[in-house]
Motif scaffolding. Structure first.
Motif, PDB file in Angstrom:
ATOM      1  N   CYS A 136      -6.135  -4.388   7.817  1.00 20.01           N
ATOM      2  CA  CYS A 136      -5.209  -5.427   7.374  1.00 20.01           C
ATOM      3  C   CYS A 136      -3.796  -4.845   7.258  1.00 20.01           C
ATOM      4  CB  CYS A 136      -5.664  -5.966   6.012  1.00 20.01           C
ATOM      5  SG  CYS A 136      -4.554  -7.220   5.344  1.00 20.01           S
ATOM      6  N   PRO A 137      -2.800  -5.501   7.858  1.00 18.31           N
ATOM      7  CA  PRO A 137      -1.423  -4.978   7.798  1.00 18.31           C
ATOM      8  C   PRO A 137      -0.825  -5.008   6.391  1.00 18.31           C
ATOM      9  CG  PRO A 137      -1.673  -6.578   9.588  1.00 18.31           C
ATOM     10  CD  PRO A 137      -2.905  -6.678   8.730  1.00 18.31           C
ATOM     11  N   HIS A 138      -1.475  -5.720   5.451  1.00 17.35           N
ATOM     12  CA  HIS A 138      -0.915  -5.804   4.106  1.00 17.35           C
ATOM     13  C   HIS A 138      -1.046  -4.477   3.374  1.00 17.35           C
ATOM     14  CE1 HIS A 138      -1.296  -7.195  -0.282  1.00 17.35           C
ATOM     15  NE2 HIS A 138      -0.017  -7.144   0.018  1.00 17.35           N
ATOM     16  N   ALA A 139      -2.299  -4.038   3.166  1.00 22.62           N
ATOM     17  CA  ALA A 139      -2.483  -2.796   2.407  1.00 22.62           C
ATOM     18  C   ALA A 139      -3.663  -1.973   2.903  1.00 22.62           C
ATOM     19  CB  ALA A 139      -2.651  -3.108   0.922  1.00 22.62           C
ATOM     20  N   GLY A 140      -4.175  -2.302   4.082  1.00 23.31           N
ATOM     21  CA  GLY A 140      -5.131  -1.398   4.706  1.00 23.31           C
ATOM     22  C   GLY A 140      -6.600  -1.695   4.504  1.00 23.31           C
ATOM     23  N   CYS A 141      -6.962  -2.822   3.878  1.00 24.02           N
ATOM     24  CA  CYS A 141      -8.391  -3.158   3.783  1.00 24.02           C
ATOM     25  C   CYS A 141      -8.920  -3.533   5.169  1.00 24.02           C
ATOM     26  CB  CYS A 141      -8.599  -4.342   2.834  1.00 24.02           C
ATOM     27  SG  CYS A 141      -8.324  -3.926   1.104  1.00 24.02           S
ATOM     28  N   SER A 142     -10.217  -3.648   5.284  1.00 23.37           N
ATOM     29  CA  SER A 142     -10.814  -4.014   6.555  1.00 23.37           C
ATOM     30  C   SER A 142     -10.968  -5.534   6.625  1.00 23.37           C
ATOM     31  CB  SER A 142     -12.178  -3.331   6.702  1.00 23.37           C
ATOM     32  OG  SER A 142     -12.704  -3.605   7.975  1.00 23.37           O
ATOM     33  N   VAL A 143     -10.372  -6.116   7.644  1.00 19.52           N
ATOM     34  CA  VAL A 143     -10.403  -7.573   7.813  1.00 19.52           C
ATOM     35  C   VAL A 143     -11.782  -8.001   8.314  1.00 19.52           C
ATOM     36  CG1 VAL A 143      -9.443  -9.437   9.224  1.00 19.52           C
ATOM     37  CG2 VAL A 143      -7.933  -7.730   8.204  1.00 19.52           C
ATOM     38  N   GLU A 144     -12.246  -9.166   7.842  1.00 15.76           N
ATOM     39  CA  GLU A 144     -13.534  -9.692   8.299  1.00 15.76           C
ATOM     40  C   GLU A 144     -13.317 -10.892   9.204  1.00 15.76           C
ATOM     41  OE1 GLU A 144     -15.488 -10.512   4.631  1.00 15.76           O
ATOM     42  OE2 GLU A 144     -15.825  -8.376   4.167  1.00 15.76           O
ATOM     43  N   CYS A 145     -14.297 -11.139  10.068  1.00 14.12           N
ATOM     44  CA  CYS A 145     -14.193 -12.295  10.966  1.00 14.12           C
ATOM     45  C   CYS A 145     -15.308 -13.284  10.636  1.00 14.12           C
ATOM     46  CB  CYS A 145     -14.304 -11.847  12.415  1.00 14.12           C
ATOM     47  SG  CYS A 145     -14.093 -13.219  13.578  1.00 14.12           S
ATOM     48  N   ASN A 146     -14.942 -14.558  10.425  1.00 17.94           N
ATOM     49  CA  ASN A 146     -15.975 -15.566  10.121  1.00 17.94           C
ATOM     50  C   ASN A 146     -16.301 -16.419  11.347  1.00 17.94           C
ATOM     51  OD1 ASN A 146     -13.887 -17.367  10.432  1.00 17.94           O
ATOM     52  ND2 ASN A 146     -13.635 -17.778   8.241  1.00 17.94           N
ATOM     53  N   GLY A 147     -15.821 -16.007  12.501  1.00 14.88           N
ATOM     54  CA  GLY A 147     -16.109 -16.745  13.738  1.00 14.88           C
ATOM     55  C   GLY A 147     -14.983 -17.676  14.135  1.00 14.88           C
ATOM     56  N   THR A 148     -14.223 -18.171  13.155  1.00 14.08           N
ATOM     57  CA  THR A 148     -13.099 -19.071  13.477  1.00 14.08           C
ATOM     58  C   THR A 148     -11.757 -18.490  13.023  1.00 14.08           C
ATOM     59  OG1 THR A 148     -13.384 -20.238  11.379  1.00 14.08           O
ATOM     60  CG2 THR A 148     -14.543 -21.138  13.297  1.00 14.08           C
ATOM     61  N   ALA A 149     -11.782 -17.445  12.188  1.00  8.89           N
ATOM     62  CA  ALA A 149     -10.535 -16.820  11.704  1.00  8.89           C
ATOM     63  C   ALA A 149     -10.865 -15.409  11.200  1.00  8.89           C
ATOM     64  CB  ALA A 149      -9.925 -17.650  10.584  1.00  8.89           C
ATOM     65  N   TYR A 150      -9.802 -14.637  11.026  1.00 11.34           N
ATOM     66  CA  TYR A 150      -9.932 -13.309  10.393  1.00 11.34           C
ATOM     67  C   TYR A 150      -9.447 -13.431   8.954  1.00 11.34           C
ATOM     68  CZ  TYR A 150     -10.345 -11.494  15.165  1.00 11.34           C
ATOM     69  OH  TYR A 150     -10.742 -11.247  16.460  1.00 11.34           O
ATOM     70  N   GLU A 151     -10.194 -12.866   8.020  1.00 12.38           N
ATOM     71  CA  GLU A 151      -9.798 -12.952   6.610  1.00 12.38           C
ATOM     72  C   GLU A 151      -9.937 -11.585   5.955  1.00 12.38           C
ATOM     73  OE1 GLU A 151     -12.317 -15.994   5.053  1.00 12.38           O
ATOM     74  OE2 GLU A 151     -10.927 -17.590   5.671  1.00 12.38           O
ATOM     75  N   CYS A 152      -8.987 -11.313   5.079  1.00 16.92           N
ATOM     76  CA  CYS A 152      -9.050 -10.041   4.368  1.00 16.92           C
ATOM     77  C   CYS A 152      -9.594 -10.281   2.957  1.00 16.92           C
ATOM     78  CB  CYS A 152      -7.666  -9.405   4.292  1.00 16.92           C
ATOM     79  SG  CYS A 152      -7.724  -7.810   3.445  1.00 16.92           S
ATOM     80  N   PRO A 153     -10.645  -9.576   2.553  1.00 16.96           N
ATOM     81  CA  PRO A 153     -11.258  -9.807   1.246  1.00 16.96           C
ATOM     82  C   PRO A 153     -10.430  -9.282   0.069  1.00 16.96           C
ATOM     83  CG  PRO A 153     -12.332  -7.956   2.336  1.00 16.96           C
ATOM     84  CD  PRO A 153     -11.339  -8.507   3.308  1.00 16.96           C
ATOM     85  N   CYS A 154      -9.425  -8.475   0.343  1.00 15.29           N
ATOM     86  CA  CYS A 154      -8.719  -7.831  -0.778  1.00 15.29           C
ATOM     87  C   CYS A 154      -7.703  -8.757  -1.450  1.00 15.29           C
ATOM     88  CB  CYS A 154      -8.035  -6.560  -0.288  1.00 15.29           C
ATOM     89  SG  CYS A 154      -9.216  -5.267   0.149  1.00 15.29           S
ATOM     90  N   HIS A 155      -6.777  -9.351  -0.665  1.00 17.88           N
ATOM     91  CA  HIS A 155      -5.740 -10.194  -1.276  1.00 17.88           C
ATOM     92  C   HIS A 155      -5.556 -11.486  -0.494  1.00 17.88           C
ATOM     93  CE1 HIS A 155      -4.697  -5.847  -1.739  1.00 17.88           C
ATOM     94  NE2 HIS A 155      -4.778  -6.188  -3.013  1.00 17.88           N
ATOM     95  N   SER A 156      -6.603 -11.866   0.230  1.00 17.54           N
ATOM     96  CA  SER A 156      -6.660 -13.178   0.905  1.00 17.54           C
ATOM     97  C   SER A 156      -5.665 -13.376   2.035  1.00 17.54           C
ATOM     98  CB  SER A 156      -6.494 -14.311  -0.121  1.00 17.54           C
ATOM     99  OG  SER A 156      -7.498 -14.215  -1.108  1.00 17.54           O
ATOM    100  N   SER A 157      -5.280 -12.328   2.714  1.00 20.75           N
ATOM    101  CA  SER A 157      -4.552 -12.551   3.970  1.00 20.75           C
ATOM    102  C   SER A 157      -5.505 -13.221   4.945  1.00 20.75           C
ATOM    103  CB  SER A 157      -4.106 -11.222   4.585  1.00 20.75           C
ATOM    104  OG  SER A 157      -2.946 -10.740   3.964  1.00 20.75           O
ATOM    105  N   SER A 158      -4.982 -14.074   5.806  1.00 23.53           N
ATOM    106  CA  SER A 158      -5.846 -14.649   6.839  1.00 23.53           C
ATOM    107  C   SER A 158      -5.064 -14.795   8.137  1.00 23.53           C
ATOM    108  CB  SER A 158      -6.427 -15.995   6.379  1.00 23.53           C
ATOM    109  OG  SER A 158      -5.407 -16.950   6.249  1.00 23.53           O
ATOM    110  N   PHE A 159      -5.813 -14.775   9.227  1.00 23.23           N
ATOM    111  CA  PHE A 159      -5.194 -14.759  10.564  1.00 23.23           C
ATOM    112  C   PHE A 159      -6.004 -15.651  11.498  1.00 23.23           C
ATOM    113  CE2 PHE A 159      -4.831 -10.729   8.339  1.00 23.23           C
ATOM    114  CZ  PHE A 159      -3.484 -10.430   8.406  1.00 23.23           C
ATOM    115  N   ASN A 160      -5.293 -16.272  12.417  1.00 22.71           N
ATOM    116  CA  ASN A 160      -5.988 -17.034  13.459  1.00 22.71           C
ATOM    117  C   ASN A 160      -6.679 -16.064  14.428  1.00 22.71           C
ATOM    118  OD1 ASN A 160      -4.929 -19.620  12.533  1.00 22.71           O
ATOM    119  ND2 ASN A 160      -2.946 -18.827  13.252  1.00 22.71           N
ATOM    120  N   LEU A 161      -7.557 -16.607  15.251  1.00 24.28           N
ATOM    121  CA  LEU A 161      -8.258 -15.727  16.191  1.00 24.28           C
ATOM    122  C   LEU A 161      -7.305 -15.055  17.181  1.00 24.28           C
ATOM    123  CD1 LEU A 161     -11.628 -17.540  17.068  1.00 24.28           C
ATOM    124  CD2 LEU A 161     -11.220 -15.658  15.466  1.00 24.28           C
ATOM    125  N   ASN A 162      -6.123 -15.660  17.368  1.00 27.14           N
ATOM    126  CA  ASN A 162      -5.153 -14.992  18.257  1.00 27.14           C
ATOM    127  C   ASN A 162      -4.328 -13.933  17.510  1.00 27.14           C
ATOM    128  OD1 ASN A 162      -3.340 -16.411  16.730  1.00 27.14           O
ATOM    129  ND2 ASN A 162      -2.620 -17.737  18.403  1.00 27.14           N
TER     130      ASN A 162
END
Ligand code: FES
Length: 210
Positions: A136-162
């Motif tokens: 994660c570009p915010h603070a380095g946690c590992s981003v997870e993918c739920n199949g439709t988006a990428y989400e970071c469990p640490c501080h709730s950053s989220s990203f589209n599949l692109n």
């Protein structure tokens, strides 16, 4: 009487001259051996220490080459590309997470086949993919993918599949300072080779670590 004294004086003078010669030579010899032993001691004591110091600092001269055995291996010593997955292992439109294994080199050590990070690879067409570093570009946690988006469990950053930033799941502003970090790749004979890099987090600009 004065003649006797004069003879004694002459005898004493002669005697002292004769007895001081061997003593002077002895002093000279002793001085020579003392200097020689100091020089030898310095060579014996300092020489090995200097050799050890040179050997210790030798890697700092910038020798960062891989052992010959690995020059043409999967890690490919002349390229930053790392083989990560095969096209066959991917399904269209389904990002998958892969560990990136590469050789590690620093000034003193060469360690083959070490995990250096992870990537998400999404197959877009039979011959093209997109690749993101999972950090994660915010603070380095590992981003997870739920199949439709990428989400970071640490501080709730989220990203589209692109990889672009989206509104976070909690509705708060997305804390990530930038989009996910995309990586370059090549497809060679059905294998996906990634130009893997890690990037500094918490910055607007995408800057690769050395
Ligand atoms: S580290 Fe991912 S949101 Fe903070």
């Amino acid at each position: 009487m004065s003649d006797d004294l004069r003879r004694d004086d002459v005898a004493n003078v002669d005697g002292s001259d004769e007895s001081s010669e061997p003593s002077s030579q002895g002093n000279t010899r002793r001085g020579f051996f003392e200097i020689a032993s100091i020089v030898l001691g310095a060579i014996v004591g300092v020489g090995p220490a200097l050799i050890g110091l040179v050997a210790f600092l030798d890697p700092l001269r910038g020798r960062r080459t891989k052992p010959k055995l690995y020059e043409e291996g999967a890690g490919n010593g002349t390229s930053s590309l790392v083989r990560v997955a095969s096209m066959e292992a991917l399904s269209l439109g389904e990002p998958q997470r892969f560990l990136v294994i590469d050789d590690q080199i620093d000034a003193w050590n060469f360690t083959p086949d070490e995990p250096v990070g992870a990537v998400y690879i999404e197959k877009l067409t039979p011959s093209t993919v997109r690749v993101f570093n999972t950090t994660c570009p915010h603070a380095g946690c590992s981003v997870e993918c739920n199949g439709t988006a990428y989400e970071c469990p640490c501080h709730s950053s989220s990203f589209n599949l692109n990889g672009t930033k989206s509104v976070s799941g909690s509705g708060r502003a997305n804390p990530s300072p930038r989009d996910m970090d995309a990586l370059d790749y090549e497809v060679r004979d059905g294998e996906i080779w990634v130009d893997f890099k890690n990037f500094y987090t918490g910055r607007d600009e995408k800057k690769a670590k050395a």
